[in-house]
Design an enzyme around this catalytic site. Structure first.
Site, mmCIF file in Angstrom:
data_model
loop_
_atom_site.group_PDB
_atom_site.id
_atom_site.type_symbol
_atom_site.label_atom_id
_atom_site.label_comp_id
_atom_site.label_asym_id
_atom_site.label_seq_id
_atom_site.Cartn_x
_atom_site.Cartn_y
_atom_site.Cartn_z
ATOM 1 N N LYS A 83 7.870 40.662 56.215
ATOM 2 C CA LYS A 83 7.136 41.012 57.953
ATOM 3 C C LYS A 83 7.770 39.875 58.661
ATOM 4 C CE LYS A 83 2.778 43.190 59.362
ATOM 5 N NZ LYS A 83 1.837 43.636 59.395
ATOM 6 N N SER A 158 0.353 48.707 60.415
ATOM 7 C CA SER A 158 1.370 47.661 61.039
ATOM 8 C C SER A 158 2.747 47.401 59.994
ATOM 9 C CB SER A 158 0.957 46.668 61.506
ATOM 10 O OG SER A 158 0.588 45.700 60.658
ATOM 11 N N SER A 182 -2.940 47.953 56.967
ATOM 12 C CA SER A 182 -1.760 47.890 57.090
ATOM 13 C C SER A 182 -0.547 48.441 56.714
ATOM 14 C CB SER A 182 -1.390 47.041 58.393
ATOM 15 O OG SER A 182 -1.416 46.968 59.398
#
Lengths: 475, 449
Positions: A83, A158, A182
């Site tokens: 990420k 997210s 997330s």
């Protein structure tokens, strides 16, 4: 089966037996990225050259390793993605915000380093809601990632890009962060496995902070077994993170095959109020029945203060966000503050307000008290059951743009996930089927602090019985 | 109208730990090339996290204990949010409502306080002693402002008093005392010029009703003074402020609540920042650092490793060693000298050398304690003793001669003018310039009987 579609476990077997090389495996992933990233927007940065170099080194390493040493490098030659919130030395780390558009970290996050040391090959940095603020992936300053099962739909956020990259076989696993759902939400929207570990079990050092007391560092994999393998590497105490705790010595894969016969598994007594689509709830009912069939006892559980969770979360989280984003002033690195997007600005203002003199007691302090009550509720519940199961999201994936103009509606999609973050407990999200429109549906298994091994045990049993992971999106 | 100063103090002391407060960078930044002792943590880079320095916390607790504070069993760090270019994270990690140490006190000697009978001690209450991190250093060069992060994250202990001071002299006495204590504890050099001890007095005046009406309420304003980097400046700045505020109040006005800075060139304080309202720092518990718990035995074990403090030493030297307050004060000023004295007395005991004599040597002869070992000092004293006792016969002869030659002084002395002996001592000293005056006096007195 294509190489990039393999699980970590299978890929390792293939590499060890020299059925294929890490370069071939990595190239297969990079080709998949080349083919589909334009459409899916899973990656912000692809590190092709470095990945191939690392894969080459991994292959040499595999050739030189004595038998038995292979296990010292549990991810040797395995392509993964991070990420874009994880600091990677020498590789741009943007948090999907224009503020950090050109920021190149001088150091690796602890988790990044651990994975490197385990031999992993990094293929790139994945898209996300800027600063991890969001539930759909649409808050990225570099355009939203798309759901590989239907690109008109959101992939969930997210950690949107990480989930998409694993679901669309661009890599074998990817890291993520879960502050209010997330990891679990995008995992369930993409038919893959996502782990949100116990708070403090994985180092946060080097990962751009969203809300420090809630941030959990986890990952996406294709199977539960891979998730456990990955967790063996990332978990454990870190001298650079004062909130981490020591690990047990045995592997998290230890209990995988033990099944769930005789286990007591709780489920939420009341769900309907929180869920917006009745049809969708049916999938969870089916999952419950299957759990029962596998030999576990189902017990209705009431988390009394759950109804306060969203309110509590949306005070604590922005408060911490407002403080954590203060360092992005553009003086030493990054662009100036005008580059913050709407959602970040919204949270900065909310958090600044709730921490202000005269409001602190009414908001932040109160929310922390409610948080303690929620923790207690879970402690009580886990006296009675081994684990809890619940849906991950109140709805299946929604269409891009559907909730973007209504932040409150967007916030409510976290209703089932934020409780685990408030309580600091682990949660494992895994697929339980598809909607009529062939959009993935998931559930989460929650357990007491440090119960990951048990969650893997339950998840693996369920996965073995359903094999949803064998379903692939039609790209 | 008569005004009484009301002064409170905030003192910051930088600890001389090996590493910084929350990272492993070197804490000693003095004379280092700018921005060479830095890392992601003290630069506030994305993702970096603080890990508290145990030694620094121990140092803070020691200071608290030395100032008679209560050490709290449960304590935590908080974030103090504000923007300034020398603060890379946008917040300072400090302590808000649960500091390590609270409610202490120190006593000042009576000498500096006219209002108290001599010998009476004045109690200064310590509100709190807490731990925080230093900021980076801003250097202004022409148009540019440069930032040196070597100082960023250096452990800093803040010591806050109640507004108990009534004069600049009291403040200076307190500061000297505090400096002495932290030096004794060896936790800081507390050098004001190097900036590892900084102070911010806040000063206001209240009407002195001379006991007609005792006003318990504090004045409605206060003036904070910064940029004070020596004890002398502190005294001058406070005295200047008292004068300035007296003038304003005498005109029937109220001084403005503000922060002023001491300007050494102009010998006055000047306005720096006018505080219209208190800044809101939006304190909240630092989520990156778990709360810190001290058991009573943890506190006791810190207490165990603390050295004997100056006040206790002073008492021991006067009450048990029977030294004069004057001698004891000089000997306890510096821990090294006090310990040297202690060591020497132990060796001296076996040679029947009195403590007072050792004290005299250390104080009057300015013994270099770094060069002369305690045992060597004892040898010197023994040699001197032998020398002076060898000369006793000769001394008696010379004295007899002098008494004959100075009949008037002898008569004066015998008639009760005791001070005449000084004249005679002087005469003897011409023959024995190095002899011990006391010894001469003893022999003289015997001869005069």
């Amino acid at each position: 089966m294509k190489l990039n579609e393999l699980t970590i476990k299978r890929a390792r077997e293939g590499l060890r037996n020299k059925n294929f090389s890490s370069v071939e495996l990595t190239r297969a992933c990079l080709e998949q990225i080349k083919k589909h990233n334009k459409n899916l927007n899973a990656f912000i940065t692809v590190t092709e050259k470095k990945a191939l170099e690392d894969a080459k080194n991994a292959d040499q390493h595999i050739n030189n390793l004595a038998i038995g040493q292979f296990n010292n490098y549990p991810l040797l030659g395995i392509p993964i993605a991070h990420k874009d919130l994880f600091s990677t030395k020498g590789i741009k780390t943007t948090a999907a915000s224009k503020v950090l558009e050109d920021y190149i970290p001088a150091y690796d996050a602890t988790v990044v380093k651990k994975l490197k040391d385990a031999g992993a090959v990094i293929v790139g940095k994945t898209n996300l809601d800027a600063w991890a603020h969001g539930s759909s992936g649409e808050n990225s300053d570099f355009g939203p990632a798309k759901n590989p099962w239907n690109t008109e739909y959101v992939p969930g956020g997210s950690s949107s890009g990480s989930a998409v990259s694993v679901a669309s076989d661009m890599c074998l696993a990817a890291t993520g962060t879960d502050t209010g759902g997330s990891i679990r939400l995008p995992a369930s929207f993409n038919n893959i496995v996502g782990l949100k570990p116990t708070y403090g079990r994985v180092s946060r050092y080097g990962i751009i902070a969203m809300a420090s007391s809630l941030d959990s560092i986890g990952h996406f994999t294709k199977t539960v077994e891979d998730s456990a393998l990955f967790f063996d590497i990332t978990s454990g105490q870190d001298i650079f993170d004062a909130t981490t705790l020591p690990n047990p010595t045995e592997s998290f894969t230890k209990n995988l095959e033990k099944g769930i016969k005789g286990m007591r598994i709780g489920f939420p007594k009341i769900l309907k109020e929180n869920s917006q689509e009745l049809e969708y709830l049916g999938y969870f009912e089916i999952a419950k029945r299957l759990i029962q069939k596998l030999g576990a006892e189902l017990i209705p559980i009431d988390i009394k203060h759950e109804e306060c969770a969203i309110a509590c979360y949306y005070i604590i989280q922005p408060s911490e966000v407002s403080s954590n984003l203060a360092r992005y002033d553009g003086i030493r690195f990054g662009n100036n503050r005008e580059n913050f997007g709407d959602e970040a600005k919204r949270r900065i203002m909310l958090g600044t307000y709730t921490l202000s003199a005269g409001y602190y007691d009414a908001y932040y302090k109160k929310a922390m008290q409610v948080r303690t009550l929620i923790k207690k509720d879970f402690d009580e519940a886990f006296k009675n059951v081994d684990a809890l199961i619940s849906p991950v999201s109140p709805t299946p994936p929604w269409k891009l743009g559907e909730k973007i103009s209504d932040p409150l509606k967007m916030y409510l999609s976290d209703v089932f996930t934020v409780t685990a973050n408030l309580a600091g407990i682990p949660g494992l999200a895994l697929p339980i089927g598809f909607t009529k429109n062939r959009l993935p549906v998931g559930m989460q298994i929650l357990g007491p602090h440090f119960s990951e091994a048990k969650l893997f045990q339950i998840g693996h049993a369920y996965e073995q019985a359903t094999e949803w992971y064998s379903q692939k999106p039609n790209l | 109208m008569n005004y009484k100063p009301v002064i409170g103090l905030e003192v910051h002391v930088e600890l001389k730990t090996k590493s910084k407060m929350f990272c492993s960078c070197k804490a000693d930044y003095f004379g280092e090339k700018p921005n060479t002792n830095t890392c992601p943590v003290c630069l506030g880079l994305p993702g970096a996290l603080p890990v508290p320095n145990k030694k620094a916390i121990e140092g803070c607790v020691m200071i608290g204990l030395a100032l008679n504070c209560k050490i709290n069993n449960f304590s935590k760090f908080d974030r103090k949010n504000y923007f300034y270019p020398d603060l890379p994270k946008g917040y300072q990690i400090s302590q808000y409502d649960q500091p390590f140490c609270t409610n202490g006190y120190v006593y000042l000697g009576g000498e500096t306080n006219r209002h108290l009978p001599s010998g009476t001690k004045k109690r200064i209450r310590i509100r709190r002693v807490h731990m925080e991190e230093d900021t980076a250093k801003l250097i202004h060069q022409g148009q540019d402002s440069l930032i040196d992060f070597n100082r960023s994250g250096v452990p800093l202990v803040e010591i806050v008093t109640e507004p108990d001071f009534e004069s600049a002299k009291e403040v200076v006495e307190y500061l000297k005392k505090l400096q002495q204590i932290v030096r004794y504890l060896n936790v800081s050099d507390a050098d004001m010029e190097k900036g590892n001890m900084r102070l911010e007095p806040n000063i206001s005046l209240m009407i002195n009703d001379k006991g007609l009406r005792i006003k318990k309420t504090l004045p409605k304003y206060k003036v904070e003074v910064k940029n004070i980097n020596s004890f002398r400046f502190a005294e001058k700045a406070i005295e200047y402020e008292i004068k300035r505020q007296t003038e304003i109040l005498s005109e029937g006005k109220t001084p403005v609540q503000e922060t002023r800075g001491w300007d050494e060139d102009k010998q006055k304080t000047v306005t720096q920042r006018i505080k219209e309202e208190a800044q809101d720092y939006r304190y909240f518990p630092e989520p990156d650092i778990p709360p810190i718990r001290f058991s009573d035995s943890d506190i006791a074990s810190i207490e165990c490793i603390m050295p004997e403090l100056p006040d206790v030493k002073m008492q021991r030297f006067t009450n048990i060693y029977r030294l004069s307050a004057y001698d004891a004060e000089i000997l306890t000023r510096d821990r090294k000298i006090a310990e040297y004295f202690d060591e020497t007395t132990v060796i001296g005991f076996h040679h029947e050398i009195k403590r007072k004599r050792i004290a005299n040597y250390i104080i009057n002869r300015k013994i270099d304690i770094n060069k002369i070992l305690p045992a060597e000092l004892i040898q010197i004293i023994i040699k001197d003793n032998q020398k002076s006792s060898l000369d006793e016969d000769k001394l008696s002869k010379v004295i007899a001669q002098i008494l004959i030659e100075n009949q008037k002084a002898v008569t004066d002395y015998k008639n009760g003018k005791v001070q005449a002996i000084g004249f005679l001592i002087g005469k003897v000293k011409q023959h024995f310039p190095k002899a011990d005056t006391r010894q001469i006096k003893n022999v003289l007195e015997k001869s005069l009987k």
